[in-house]
Design an enzyme around this catalytic site. Structure first.
Site, PDB file in Angstrom:
ATOM      1  N   SER A   1      -9.640   0.041   7.186  1.00  0.00           N
ATOM      2  CA  SER A   1      -9.088   0.171   5.830  1.00  0.00           C
ATOM      3  C   SER A   1      -8.461  -1.092   5.256  1.00  0.00           C
ATOM      4  O   SER A   1      -8.174  -1.144   4.067  1.00  0.00           O
ATOM      5  CB  SER A   1      -8.048   1.295   5.794  1.00  0.00           C
TER       6      SER A   1
ATOM      7  N   LYS B   1       0.857  -1.194   0.000  1.00  0.00           N
ATOM      8  CA  LYS B   1       0.000   0.000   0.000  1.00  0.00           C
ATOM      9  C   LYS B   1       0.886   1.235   0.000  1.00  0.00           C
ATOM     10  O   LYS B   1       1.903   1.287   0.715  1.00  0.00           O
ATOM     11  CB  LYS B   1      -0.912  -0.021   1.237  1.00  0.00           C
TER      12      LYS B   1
ATOM     13  N   SER C   1      -9.686   2.500   3.068  1.00  0.00           N
ATOM     14  CA  SER C   1      -8.820   3.208   2.148  1.00  0.00           C
ATOM     15  C   SER C   1      -7.932   2.289   1.312  1.00  0.00           C
ATOM     16  O   SER C   1      -7.415   2.696   0.284  1.00  0.00           O
ATOM     17  CB  SER C   1      -7.917   4.168   2.921  1.00  0.00           C
TER      18      SER C   1
END
Lengths: 100, 512, 500
Positions: free
Chosen positions: B179, B80, B155
């Site tokens: 997330s 990420k 997210s």
């Protein structure tokens, strides 16, 4: 009801150093008022003597030994991401305010 | 599509160990897959084939020399973009950091490299991890591999979509209020938020320091456990990192056993406001667990009624301070107003231009929550709610081993559907937020598809702090029962994945 | 900037009562910074003493330096403070380019030490107790250099340069309670207080305490209230006061400036004022306003500091003696008269003397150097004596005198060369050939020449009028360009005169 006004939003944006446009201020004022009305429920959910939790897992006395490590950056590394340097220092425009 | 991309990380490790394939072959297969479909999915922000293949080559050489670093040496992984990397840009999904190269690696990334894993690239995310849909990325949304007109969650939508679309066997994510778990829920994948402090946050671009935690995203419970085993453990760079000797999570997943396990169903997250298909899959899973040795009881956690409100004070408050460093001086974007300006004006113009609407909204809210005269009522009260939530969990765990709930109230919604209503999106975090407030670990695994829209549904388990192994045990057992029923993984039911050409047609209708 | 009108100091004191307060920042001399493992060293090439933490790079996290905590507890104890059973760090949020994260990690509602007092001694021997409110840990900011405009000041600069080498250096901020009753001693008290803090931190060995390097920085709060009024007046906070002398001068100046304004019916603005060493004045800085909203909240990246009672007792047991006690002991050890000792203390030179004596000089010699020649030169240059030479250098000069290499006059010459940065005393003696001629042969040759040039003098000496030798000695010293020990020359003159 919250006390969110455009004036307050501008003040907050000043503290947060964000140059909001007028339309952003207007939009944010409405959104914040709505959000604050919802989140304000926390004030009624707790008692005065409820302890506060700032860390989810309580630890104390977490220290580092006083020794220099290999985390130290070279000058080149330190400056590598900067928008502007003079070769050894970061360059910023003239400063309006005073040191605090 | 290469067969190699459809293997789990555990299978790839075995194939490497047996000499059936090479890291270069596996890495190339994933790079090909990314080239083939990522224009549609947009899971990745940065891919550096050269760097990845060089790392794969080095892994193969180590293996040939008998110097393999770890069972996963040579297995690719996606990262990420919230984690800083020295060989790929790190942007946290924000324009303000466009192109920024970190001079240091985040600790979880360093651990991946030290174990010989091959970073494939950086995955898309809501800007600074603020969002539940990845639509708040400054670089455009990621699409759900099950339906490209829908959100992949957020997210960490990029990591979840990459894994769901077979663009990586597993990935790293960050979970501040769900997330990792919510994207897993909406993409039919597995996501784990470890105990706070279980994985170092050093090098994770901070959203809310007391809530953020790095964890694995994968297609199977075992793969999540394997990745978690690589990144876990103490780091002297993170004061909040725990010094615990963690057990092998992979062992917990491999030896899953439900006998005598007591599972508490959270009363407050058991019906109201939840989509029918989500509840149906949840109840089926519970029945299956009960039928296989687990005991199901209902538990009451009254304080979590206030968890979302507390979260949306604590998060913006901490974020408003954490994001102050983006000021155009040492790194990142600089915007100078026309005709020049003082440093104050340059900072303000940069932050206005560099941050997206959701980021500004939360910074202003957080600034308000901390400001003089409001602190006690807002931030102070929210910290007290946190205590109540912790007490509720402590009471609940006195009687059960793990807690269960649906991971999120709904399946993936359509792109653009909730953009104008921040509160609606925030309410979607109701089931995931409590774990972050309390610092406890949580996992989401696929529970099936909702009949009303055919989209994936997840089930969440929560365990007491430091008891992450329990999650791998229970989730591993349920996964095994469910995949047996389905006759394969849930992802194998996503037929669209193998015909990426078909995506383009569907995109035209739904893209915004 | 126009020069402000000042009221006569004594007159100001007749009408107004000054109330003082001090915030002293002490930089700790740990090896590494407060929250990062970068070296804590003065100077260095810009931006070479940083880690990702010092630069506030995305993803970086602070970790507390244990030594800094120990030093802070020791300082708290030396200030007579209570040590908090649990204290924590907080973020003070404000934007400024020298502050890498745009928040300073400090302590807010839970400082590590609180409620103490420091006993200080004024020139006349009067003891005053300064009440301490708190001492807390925090981090220093980076260094800004303003380019363009006038004399490197912020006003009118075109742009500024930032060096983060100092960013994150550990600081302890010591805050006093309001100090009443100083009256006409206010300026002297200010200096004595800062001097006492300096003595304490040097005694603890926790700071280099060099004010000219900013190791010790004082912000002086001054307010006046009309005699008989209970309510405190509006205060100003004078910053940038970087020598003991300036502390005294700045407080005196502010009293006179404020008194003038108040007597004219004006009001004092609550503001930061900057001290200007060159003009001996203060100028208005940032006004304090309601807009100052630092949004303090507990630092989520750091955990509470909970010192064990054992640690506190260990550090308490290791505390050096209190400055007042120490002064009593030193005076006795050195055998100084009251006057001699007060002179040293009032000049703020006690530590220099201690260091000079421990470097080998006799107490009297050390005293003469520091309160004599060095103080004179410092005064002329308007700097603190301690910034001119090191105690080790002074002791080395004195050693050269003691061993007969230098006369007092030559020693003063060497000292000036040391101050001018020409090298160590021995180097200078060697390079400039300043050593006393200790070769009797050379002296005797010069004496014989002088004696034969002045036969009348020779006659008088032989007749027993030894005071006549002065003329010959003078001639010899002149011939030797002063590089001879006059006493030895005298001995030799008498010897040669009677021998011939």
């Amino acid at each position: 009801m919250s006390d969110i006004s455009e004036e307050r939003v501008r003040h907050l944006a000043g503290l947060a150093r964000i140059d909001l446009s007028d339309s952003e201020v207007t939009a944010l004022t409405a959104e914040l008022a709505q959000i604050v009305d919802v989140v304000a429920q926390v004030t009624n959910a707790v008692e005065a003597d409820t302890p506060a939790t700032s860390h989810p897992i309580p630890l104390t006395n977490v220290y580092r030994e006083d020794v220099v490590t290999d985390d130290v950056l070279t000058q080149e590394q330190a400056l590598s991401g900067a928008p502007e340097t003079d070769g050894s220092r970061f360059v910023v425009s003239a400063i309006l305010g005073e040191e605090q | 599509m290469s067969e190699l991309t459809h293997h789990t990380a555990a299978e790839l490790a075995d194939a490497l160990a047996s000499g059936a394939t090479t890291s270069v072959a596996i890495t190339q297969a994933h790079l090909d897959r990314i080239a083939e479909i990522d224009a549609d999915v947009h899971a990745y922000l940065h891919v550096n084939a050269e760097v990845s293949l060089a790392a794969a080559q080095a892994s193969d050489e180590r293996r040939a020399a008998g110097k393999t670093l770890n069972a996963l040496d040579g297995v690719p992984v996606a990262i990420k973009d919230v984690l800083v990397t020295t060989d790929m840009p790190s942007t946290a999904g924000s324009k303000i950091l466009e192109g920024w190269m970190s001079p240091y690696d985040a600790t979880p990334v360093r651990k991946l490299r030290e174990a010989g894993l091959i970073p494939l690239g950086k995955t898309n995310m809501d800007e600074f991890a603020m969002g539940s849909s990845t639509e708040h990325s400054a670089y455009g949304p990621t699409r759900n591999p099950w339906d490209l007109t829908r959100i992949p969650g957020g997210s960490g939508g990029g990591s979840a979509a990459a894994v769901a679309a077979f663009e990586a066997p597993f990935a790293l994510g960050s979970d501040t209020g769900g997330s990792i778990r919510q994207p897993a829920h909406v993409t039919g994948t597995v996501g784990v938020k470890p105990t706070y402090g279980g994985v170092s946050r050093y090098g994770a671009i901070a959203l809310a320091s007391s809530l953020d935690q790095i964890g694995p995203c994968s297609r199977t419970v075992l793969d999540a456990a394997l990745l978690h085993d690589v990144i876990k453990g103490h780091d002297r760079h993170d004061s909040t990192s725990l010094t615990d000797n963690w057990p092998s999570f992979a062992d917990a997943a491999r030896h899953a056993n439900l006998t005598g396990v007591r599972i508490g169903v959270i009363k407050q997250l058991n019906g109201d406001g939840f989509q029918a298909g989500v509840m149906a899959r949840f109840r089926e899973s519970l029945d299956m667990l009960a039928a296989n040795g687990a005991e199901i009881v209902e538990v009451d956690l009254p304080a979590i009624e206030h968890a979302v409100a507390a979260y949306y004070l604590i998060l913006p408050a901490e974020a408003s301070s954490n994001l102050a460093k983006f000021d155009s001086v040492r790194f990142g974007m600089r915007v100078t107003p026309t005709g020049g300006g003082t440093v104050e004006q340059v900072m303000s113009a940069t932050r206005d231009a560099g941050f997206g609407a959701e980021v500004k909204r939360r910074i202003i809210l957080g600034t308000y929550a901390l400001s003089a005269g409001y602190y006690d009522a807002y931030y102070g009260s929210a910290q007290k709610v946190r205590t109540l939530v912790q007490q509720d969990f402590a009471n609940a765990f006195a009687g059960v081993d793990v807690l269960a709930s649906p991971t999120a109230p709904t399946t993936a919604w359509k792109l653009g559907e909730q953009l104008d209503d921040p509160l609606a999106m925030w309410r979607g975090d109701v089931a995931t937020i409590p774990a972050n407030l309390a610092g406890i670990p949580g996992i989401s695994i696929p529970a099936g598809l909702a009949e009303e829209d055919g989209m994936p549904v997840g089930i969440q388990f929560l365990a007491p702090a430091r008891e992450d192994a329990r999650l791998y045990n229970v989730a591993g057992a349920l996964e095994s029962l469910l995949t047996t029923t389905w006759g394969g993984s849930l992802l194998s039911q996503n037929r669209g994945l193998d015909t990426p050409g078909g995506y383009s047609t569907s995109v035209k209708g739904g893209a915004r | 900037m126009s020069k402000a009108k000042l009221m006569d100091f004594d007159k100001a004191l007749e009408i107004y009562e000054p109330v003082l307060g001090f915030e002293v920042h002490v930089e700790l001399n740990t090896k590494t910074k407060m929250f990062s493992s970068a070296p804590n060293e003065f100077g260095g090439d810009p931006n070479t003493h940083t880690t990702p933490v010092c630069l506030g790079l995305p993803g970086s996290l602070p970790v507390v330096n244990e030594q800094a905590v120990r030093y802070s507890i020791s300082l708290g104890l030396a200030l007579g403070c209570q040590i908090a059973p649990s204290s924590r760090f907080a973020r003070k949020n404000y934007f400024y380019p020298d502050l890498a994260k745009n928040y300073q990690i400090s302590q807010y509602d839970e400082p590590i030490a609180f409620e103490g007092s420091v006993e200080i001694e004024l020139a006349d021997g009067k003891l005053v107790t300064i009440p301490i409110e708190r001492a807390h840990m925090e981090e220093d900011a980076g260094k800004l250099t303003h380019v363009g405009g006038s004399t490197g000041r912020i006003q009118g600069a075109e742009y500024s340069l930032v060096d983060y080498n100092r960013a994150g250096v550990p600081l302890v901020e010591i805050v006093t309670k309001p100090i009443f009753g100083a009256e006409k001693d206010a300026p002297e008290l200010a200096k004595a207080y800062v001097s006492a803090i300096r003595d304490i931190v040097i005694g603890l060995g926790i700071s280099d305490a060099r004010m000219e390097r900013g190791n010790l920085r004082c912000d002086a709060n001054v307010s006046l209230r009309p005699r008989g009024q209970e309510k405190l007046g509006t205060r100003t906070e004078t910053k940038n006061v970087n020598s003991l002398r300036s502390v005294e001068r700045a407080v005196r100046y502010e009293i006179q400036r404020q008194a003038q304004i108040l007597s004219e019916g004006g009001t004092i603005t609550q503001e930061t004022r900057h001290w200007h060493e060159d003009t001996g004045t203060t100028s208005a800085g940032r006004p304090k306003s309601d807009a100052d909203d630092y949004r303090y909240f507990p630092e989520p990246d750091l955990l509470p500091v909970v010192p064990t009672p054992e640690l506190i007792e260990e550090l308490r047991a290791a505390l050096p003696e209190q400055p007042v006690e120490r002064r009593r002991r030193l005076k006795a050890e050195w055998g100084f008269t009251d006057l001699e000792f007060q002179d040293v203390v009032n000049s703020g030179l006690l530590n220099e003397l201690v260091a000079t004596v421990s470097a080998g000089a006799s107490p009297q010699a050390a005293r003469k150097w520091w309160t004599g020649e060095i103080a004179r030169l410092a005064n002329a240059a308007d700097v603190d004596p301690g910034s001119l030479v090191t105690p080790a250098q002074v002791a080395e000069v004195q050693a050269l005198v003691d061993e007969g290499t230098l006369t007092d006059r030559l020693a003063r010459q060497v000292l000036e060369a040391v101050i001018a940065g020409e090298g160590s005393p021995r180097d200078i003696v060697e390079k400039q050939g300043l050593a006393v001629v200790s070769d009797d042969g050379a002296l005797i040759a010069a004496i014989d020449e002088a004696l034969s040039a002045q036969p009348d003098v020779l006659e008088k000496i032989r007749e027993g009028k030894v005071q006549a030798a002065g003329a010959v000695i003078g001639a010899v010293m002149k011939a030797m360009a002063g590089k001879a020990d006059a006493a030895r020359v005298r001995e030799l003159v008498l010897e040669r005169a009677t021998a011939q």
